[in-house]
Scaffold this motif. Structure first.
Motif, PDB file in Angstrom:
ATOM      1  N   THR A 171       0.832  -1.202   0.000  1.00 32.40           N
ATOM      2  CA  THR A 171       0.000   0.000   0.000  1.00 32.40           C
ATOM      3  C   THR A 171       0.866   1.252   0.000  1.00 32.40           C
ATOM      4  N   ALA A 172       1.863   1.278   0.900  1.00 34.83           N
ATOM      5  CA  ALA A 172       2.764   2.428   0.954  1.00 34.83           C
ATOM      6  C   ALA A 172       3.524   2.573  -0.359  1.00 34.83           C
ATOM      7  N   GLU A 173       3.877   1.441  -0.956  1.00 35.97           N
ATOM      8  CA  GLU A 173       4.608   1.456  -2.211  1.00 35.97           C
ATOM      9  C   GLU A 173       3.777   2.087  -3.324  1.00 35.97           C
ATOM     10  N   VAL A 174       2.511   1.749  -3.391  1.00 37.97           N
ATOM     11  CA  VAL A 174       1.622   2.328  -4.402  1.00 37.97           C
ATOM     12  C   VAL A 174       1.523   3.840  -4.223  1.00 37.97           C
ATOM     13  N   GLU A 175       1.494   4.297  -2.984  1.00 35.88           N
ATOM     14  CA  GLU A 175       1.464   5.737  -2.737  1.00 35.88           C
ATOM     15  C   GLU A 175       2.716   6.402  -3.298  1.00 35.88           C
ATOM     16  N   ASP A 176       3.872   5.740  -3.181  1.00 29.75           N
ATOM     17  CA  ASP A 176       5.110   6.274  -3.754  1.00 29.75           C
ATOM     18  C   ASP A 176       4.988   6.369  -5.275  1.00 29.75           C
ATOM     19  N   LEU A 177       4.461   5.317  -5.888  1.00 27.16           N
ATOM     20  CA  LEU A 177       4.307   5.318  -7.344  1.00 27.16           C
ATOM     21  C   LEU A 177       3.345   6.418  -7.801  1.00 27.16           C
ATOM     22  N   ARG A 178       2.272   6.609  -7.063  1.00 26.00           N
ATOM     23  CA  ARG A 178       1.313   7.670  -7.428  1.00 26.00           C
ATOM     24  C   ARG A 178       1.946   9.052  -7.293  1.00 26.00           C
ATOM     25  N   PHE A 179       2.750   9.222  -6.257  1.00 27.31           N
ATOM     26  CA  PHE A 179       3.423  10.516  -6.060  1.00 27.31           C
ATOM     27  C   PHE A 179       4.346  10.795  -7.238  1.00 27.31           C
ATOM     28  N   VAL A 180       5.144   9.792  -7.623  1.00 27.94           N
ATOM     29  CA  VAL A 180       6.078   9.960  -8.736  1.00 27.94           C
ATOM     30  C   VAL A 180       5.309  10.194 -10.042  1.00 27.94           C
ATOM     31  N   ARG A 181       4.192   9.489 -10.215  1.00 23.35           N
ATOM     32  CA  ARG A 181       3.387   9.667 -11.423  1.00 23.35           C
ATOM     33  C   ARG A 181       2.896  11.113 -11.537  1.00 23.35           C
ATOM     34  N   ASN A 182       2.495  11.709 -10.407  1.00 23.35           N
ATOM     35  CA  ASN A 182       2.041  13.106 -10.436  1.00 23.35           C
ATOM     36  C   ASN A 182       3.142  14.048 -10.900  1.00 23.35           C
ATOM     37  N   ILE A 183       4.376  13.751 -10.508  1.00 21.61           N
ATOM     38  CA  ILE A 183       5.510  14.585 -10.946  1.00 21.61           C
ATOM     39  C   ILE A 183       5.619  14.578 -12.473  1.00 21.61           C
ATOM     40  N   PHE A 184       5.515  13.386 -13.061  1.00 20.02           N
ATOM     41  CA  PHE A 184       5.639  13.286 -14.514  1.00 20.02           C
ATOM     42  C   PHE A 184       4.393  13.810 -15.225  1.00 20.02           C
ATOM     43  N   GLU A 185       3.234  13.713 -14.578  1.00 20.54           N
ATOM     44  CA  GLU A 185       2.032  14.312 -15.159  1.00 20.54           C
ATOM     45  C   GLU A 185       2.186  15.816 -15.284  1.00 20.54           C
ATOM     46  N   ASP A 186       2.760  16.448 -14.256  1.00 19.82           N
ATOM     47  CA  ASP A 186       2.990  17.891 -14.292  1.00 19.82           C
ATOM     48  C   ASP A 186       3.941  18.274 -15.422  1.00 19.82           C
ATOM     49  N   LEU A 187       4.871  17.371 -15.737  1.00 20.48           N
ATOM     50  CA  LEU A 187       5.816  17.624 -16.826  1.00 20.48           C
ATOM     51  C   LEU A 187       5.191  17.377 -18.198  1.00 20.48           C
ATOM     52  N   GLY A 188       4.073  16.686 -18.209  1.00 19.20           N
ATOM     53  CA  GLY A 188       3.463  16.319 -19.489  1.00 19.20           C
ATOM     54  C   GLY A 188       4.125  15.118 -20.133  1.00 19.20           C
ATOM     55  N   ALA A 189       4.889  14.353 -19.325  1.00 19.48           N
ATOM     56  CA  ALA A 189       5.586  13.170 -19.841  1.00 19.48           C
ATOM     57  C   ALA A 189       4.643  11.973 -19.772  1.00 19.48           C
ATOM     58  N   MET A 190       3.690  11.928 -20.686  1.00 19.13           N
ATOM     59  CA  MET A 190       2.586  10.978 -20.586  1.00 19.13           C
ATOM     60  C   MET A 190       3.016   9.538 -20.853  1.00 19.13           C
ATOM     61  N   GLU A 191       4.079   9.333 -21.601  1.00 20.12           N
ATOM     62  CA  GLU A 191       4.557   7.964 -21.822  1.00 20.12           C
ATOM     63  C   GLU A 191       5.067   7.367 -20.508  1.00 20.12           C
ATOM     64  N   ILE A 192       5.755   8.189 -19.720  1.00 17.57           N
ATOM     65  CA  ILE A 192       6.243   7.707 -18.425  1.00 17.57           C
ATOM     66  C   ILE A 192       5.075   7.535 -17.457  1.00 17.57           C
ATOM     67  N   VAL A 193       4.105   8.442 -17.523  1.00 19.29           N
ATOM     68  CA  VAL A 193       2.893   8.306 -16.698  1.00 19.29           C
ATOM     69  C   VAL A 193       2.219   6.965 -16.992  1.00 19.29           C
ATOM     70  N   LYS A 194       2.147   6.595 -18.266  1.00 13.39           N
ATOM     71  CA  LYS A 194       1.537   5.325 -18.652  1.00 13.39           C
ATOM     72  C   LYS A 194       2.335   4.149 -18.109  1.00 13.39           C
ATOM     73  N   MET A 195       3.656   4.241 -18.141  1.00 13.38           N
ATOM     74  CA  MET A 195       4.514   3.176 -17.597  1.00 13.38           C
ATOM     75  C   MET A 195       4.252   2.979 -16.110  1.00 13.38           C
ATOM     76  N   ILE A 196       4.140   4.084 -15.385  1.00 13.95           N
ATOM     77  CA  ILE A 196       3.918   3.995 -13.935  1.00 13.95           C
ATOM     78  C   ILE A 196       2.527   3.446 -13.644  1.00 13.95           C
ATOM     79  N   SER A 197       1.544   3.880 -14.414  1.00 15.64           N
ATOM     80  CA  SER A 197       0.181   3.372 -14.237  1.00 15.64           C
ATOM     81  C   SER A 197       0.133   1.867 -14.476  1.00 15.64           C
ATOM     82  N   ASN A 198       0.858   1.397 -15.477  1.00 14.05           N
ATOM     83  CA  ASN A 198       0.921  -0.042 -15.749  1.00 14.05           C
ATOM     84  C   ASN A 198       1.553  -0.784 -14.580  1.00 14.05           C
ATOM     85  N   GLU A 199       2.553  -0.185 -13.970  1.00 15.54           N
ATOM     86  CA  GLU A 199       3.212  -0.817 -12.830  1.00 15.54           C
ATOM     87  C   GLU A 199       2.269  -0.881 -11.631  1.00 15.54           C
TER      88      GLU A 199
END
Length: 205
Positions: A171-199
């Motif tokens: 559970t804590a790990e997923v929160e880390d992944l979501r936090f990192v995903r938000n960083i890349f969403e702000d950058l507009g790096a949607m390919e990386i956002v998709k990679m994190i969502s898949n993970e």
């Protein structure tokens, strides 16, 4: 401002340090701590966890002075795992705590907010490298790269680089992944956002 805990918690802290020195084997390892903390205020709970974490850090530091092989030592690796787990719990509790009472984790630099944990920084870098199709076969090279960017504890970065996922605390790990995903969403790096969502949806464990 220093938070005072009931005297009985001195014993609870010492017991928790001894129990967590060799790592978190299951969620059961934290149930006793959470039960002991349940009657405390959020500020007192934060202080309770902080004392356990700081005690583990002190114990690990002393052990490292005599340890012959820290990279593979059960106590060194276990202590780091427990410290990371405690930091995550402190991060989750932080929104309920008065800002002036919050203290950054020991290995955090002053320039980084407490939520910018080493674990999250390692995850972000690994996704960046994966997106760039750069395969890092040398864990020490990954450690040096992270130390270059963060300035944080090399030993902790090495262990996080080798195993960025805490399998006992998904559970804590997923929160880390979501936090990192938000960083890349702000950058507009949607390919990386998709990679994190898949993970998140299909963890490779």
């Amino acid at each position: 401002m220093e938070i005072t805990l009931p005297r009985v918690y001195n014993g609870f802290v010492s017991e928790a340090i001894m129990n967590l020195k060799y790592g978190v084997k299951s969620k059961q390892d934290f149930w006793t701590i959470e039960e002991q903390a349940s009657e405390l205020s959020p500020e007192e709970q934060y202080e309770f966890l902080k004392r356990i974490r700081d005690g583990l850090i002190a114990s690990s530091t002393e052990h490292a002075k005599v340890c012959q092989n820290p990279a593979y030592c059960e106590e060194s690796i276990g202590s780091e795992q427990s410290i990371n787990s405690l930091n995550k719990r402190m991060d989750a509790l932080a929104p309920k705590v008065k800002p002036q009472l919050l203290q950054p984790a020991i290995d955090e630099t002053v320039s980084h907010p407490i939520e910018h944990s080493a674990a999250r920084q390692v995850l972000a870098m690994r996704f960046l490298l994966e997106y760039a199709k750069i395969k890092v076969n040398n864990d020490r090279a990954g450690q040096r790269l992270m130390h270059f960017f963060t300035g944080k504890s090399p030993d902790n970065l090495y262990k996080l680089w080798r195993n960025p996922y805490n399998k006992d605390l998904f559970t804590a790990e997923v929160e880390d992944l979501r936090f990192v995903r938000n960083i890349f969403e702000d950058l507009g790096a949607m390919e990386i956002v998709k990679m994190i969502s898949n993970e998140i949806d299909n963890p490779n464990r």
